[in-house]
Write a protein that holds these residues in place. Structure first.
Motif, short mmCIF file in Angstrom:
data_model
loop_
_atom_site.label_atom_id
_atom_site.label_comp_id
_atom_site.label_asym_id
_atom_site.label_seq_id
_atom_site.Cartn_x
_atom_site.Cartn_y
_atom_site.Cartn_z
N GLU A 94 -11.48 -1.29 -0.78
CA GLU A 94 -10.78 -0.04 -1.11
C GLU A 94 -11.37 1.10 -0.28
O GLU A 94 -12.60 1.23 -0.19
N ARG A 120 -15.56 -2.95 -2.43
CA ARG A 120 -15.73 -2.38 -3.77
C ARG A 120 -16.37 -3.40 -4.70
O ARG A 120 -17.15 -3.07 -5.57
N ALA A 136 -4.10 -5.13 -7.35
CA ALA A 136 -4.50 -5.26 -5.94
C ALA A 136 -3.51 -6.12 -5.15
O ALA A 136 -2.90 -7.04 -5.68
N MET A 166 -5.66 -0.97 -3.24
CA MET A 166 -6.78 -1.92 -3.07
C MET A 166 -6.28 -3.26 -2.53
O MET A 166 -5.19 -3.71 -2.87
#
Ligand code: GUN
Ligand code: ZN
Length: 428
Positions: free
Chosen positions: A35, A40, A55, A1
């Motif tokens: 993502e 997201r 992330a 991510m």
């Protein structure tokens, strides 16, 4: 991510329908979580950093994270003849446009121009384009291939014309139908690509060709259809001459099945009251091309009146009748047209038009044009102090829109700090 940090603005509703302060939320230290090509999550930097500790963070400081711009009407084959001097529409087509478009049967030429075009627009923060190609299937293949390579969501189609153009730049009613059908079979729905049925405009199609394309649309009702309408008075008079039985310009399209909710009508400057009412009740889209309208000398689009009436309106460069590849420059021109009409647009309205409003016009607001979770991660990162002139003005800003407006009016590709398409960074 990925976690992108910067300022964010989000529209909760259409800023043409209520006070801007009720429609927008601004986060000075915001974040977007990306993502698998999608947005997201969106929130504050602090919140998202703690929610997604694994992330990968890219911190853009106080740059503005915006949906990538959506340019709803372009002619990519006119890239090399942009800024051609001194002609009005019909002479401009004959002198500059048609000679250049006639070269696109050469796949090598088409590919080279498509590559140049997408390099220019992505550098300008545009992640979706809706293009007219030329009569040549090679021009459509080149366009979609170059976009696909970059992971872009783009739309386009083979321009159809079977009269009032040079002999080497006309198709026929049958070949327009056959080629369009083959191309939509090849490209529509591949990755992020959509085919658009594309009769150039009424003067360059015979009734037989318009009818064939109306049939193709009825066989593929989920497609969009794009064409031009009521750009210049000389053009409107020509259409009346060529189609003496039609009530007006719009009626030419309607009687051949080329009008419906999925129609994208470029320019639409000199509409009659009947045409305005009919387009509104059908909920078709009007596409405003302000740099083009001033460059070719076409007239002033009635944004205020049409929005008041409830029209669905997109914004577009109309490259190369338009004089820029940049949606920033295009927003500036829309502002200037609004001023000349006595109705200046608010910066929030301009930004909405270049993003969510344009996505709505092409009926893709569930996929692009917003920062909503679930939306595709096409993001332009905007430096709001990209030149000394802009920086000294935005330093005085008292709110986000005062900080954005100098970039709208004076910004160019230097203001585009980074571009993400489909969750991948294209320019940084
Ligand atoms: N009307 C028909 N074709 C065109 C074109 O290529 N550009 C513009 N601006 N108007 C048109
Ligand atoms: Zn056009």
């Amino acid at each position: 991510m990925d976690l992108l940090l910067g300022q964010t603005v989000r529209f909760s509703s259409d800023p043409f329908k209520g006070p801007v302060s009720d429609c927008v939320s601004h986060e000075t230290r915001g974040a977007i979580a990306v993502e698998n090509g999608l947005i997201r999550d969106i929130g504050t930097a602090d919140q998202l950093k703690s929610d997604y500790p694994q992330a990968k963070i890219t911190d853009y400081g106080d740059a503005l994270l915006s949906p990538g711009f959506v340019d709803t009407h372009v002619h990519y084959p006119q890239t090399a003849i942009i800024a051609s001097w001194g002609k009005r529409l019909i002479d401009w087509l004959n002198s500059y446009t048609f000679p250049e478009e006639s070269r696109f049967g050469d796949a090598g030429h088409a590919t080279a121009v498509a590559e140049t075009y997408f390099n220019l627009v992505t550098a300008s923060g545009t992640t979706t384009t809706v293009s007219y190609c030329t009569i040549h299937p090679e021009s459509v293949d080149a366009y979609f291939t170059a976009a696909q390579k970059r992971g872009l969501r783009v739309l386009g189609g083979k321009t159809c014309m079977d009269r009032n153009a040079p002999d080497n730049l006309v198709d026929t009613a049958q070949s327009a139908y056959d080629d369009s059908k083959a191309l939509l079979g090849r490209w529509h729905g591949q990755d992020r690509l959509s085919y658009v049925i594309t009769p150039r405009f009424a003067p360059t199609s015979t009734p037989e060709q318009l009818e064939a394309l109306g049939t193709l649309w009825s066989e593929n009702p989920d497609l969009l259809m794009q064409t031009h309408i009521s750009e210049q008075h000389e053009e409107i008079a020509w259409v009346a001459d060529l189609f003496p039985d039609a009530k007006d310009y719009l009626d030419v399209y309607e009687r051949f099945g080329l009008f419906g909710p999925g129609a994208l009508l470029g320019h639409a400057i000199h509409l009659t009251d009947r045409e305005r009412d009919r387009i509104r009740e059908t909920d078709a889209s009007l596409i405003h091309c302000p740099t083009s309208n001033m460059f070719i000398g076409s007239g002033l689009f009635d944004m205020h009146g049409l929005m008041e009436q409830g029209h669905r309106i997109g914004l577009a460069t109309d490259t190369g009748g338009g004089s820029s590849f940049s949606m920033l420059r295009t927003m500036a021109a829309a502002y200037e047209v609004g001023q000349l009409n006595g109705h200046p647009l608010h910066p929030a309205q301009l930004w909405w038009l270049a993003t969510e409003g344009s996505a709505r016009a092409i009926r893709m607001e569930d996929k692009i044009g917003t920062l909503a979770p679930g939306s595709e991660a096409d993001i332009a990162v905007i430096d709001l102090s990209s030149t000394p002139g802009i920086a000294q003005r935005s330093a005085r800003a008292e709110d986000i829109w005062q900080a954005v407006f100098p970039t709208i009016m004076m910004g160019d590709d230097r203001a585009i700090q980074a571009v993400w398409a489909n969750g991948v960074c294209l320019k940084s």
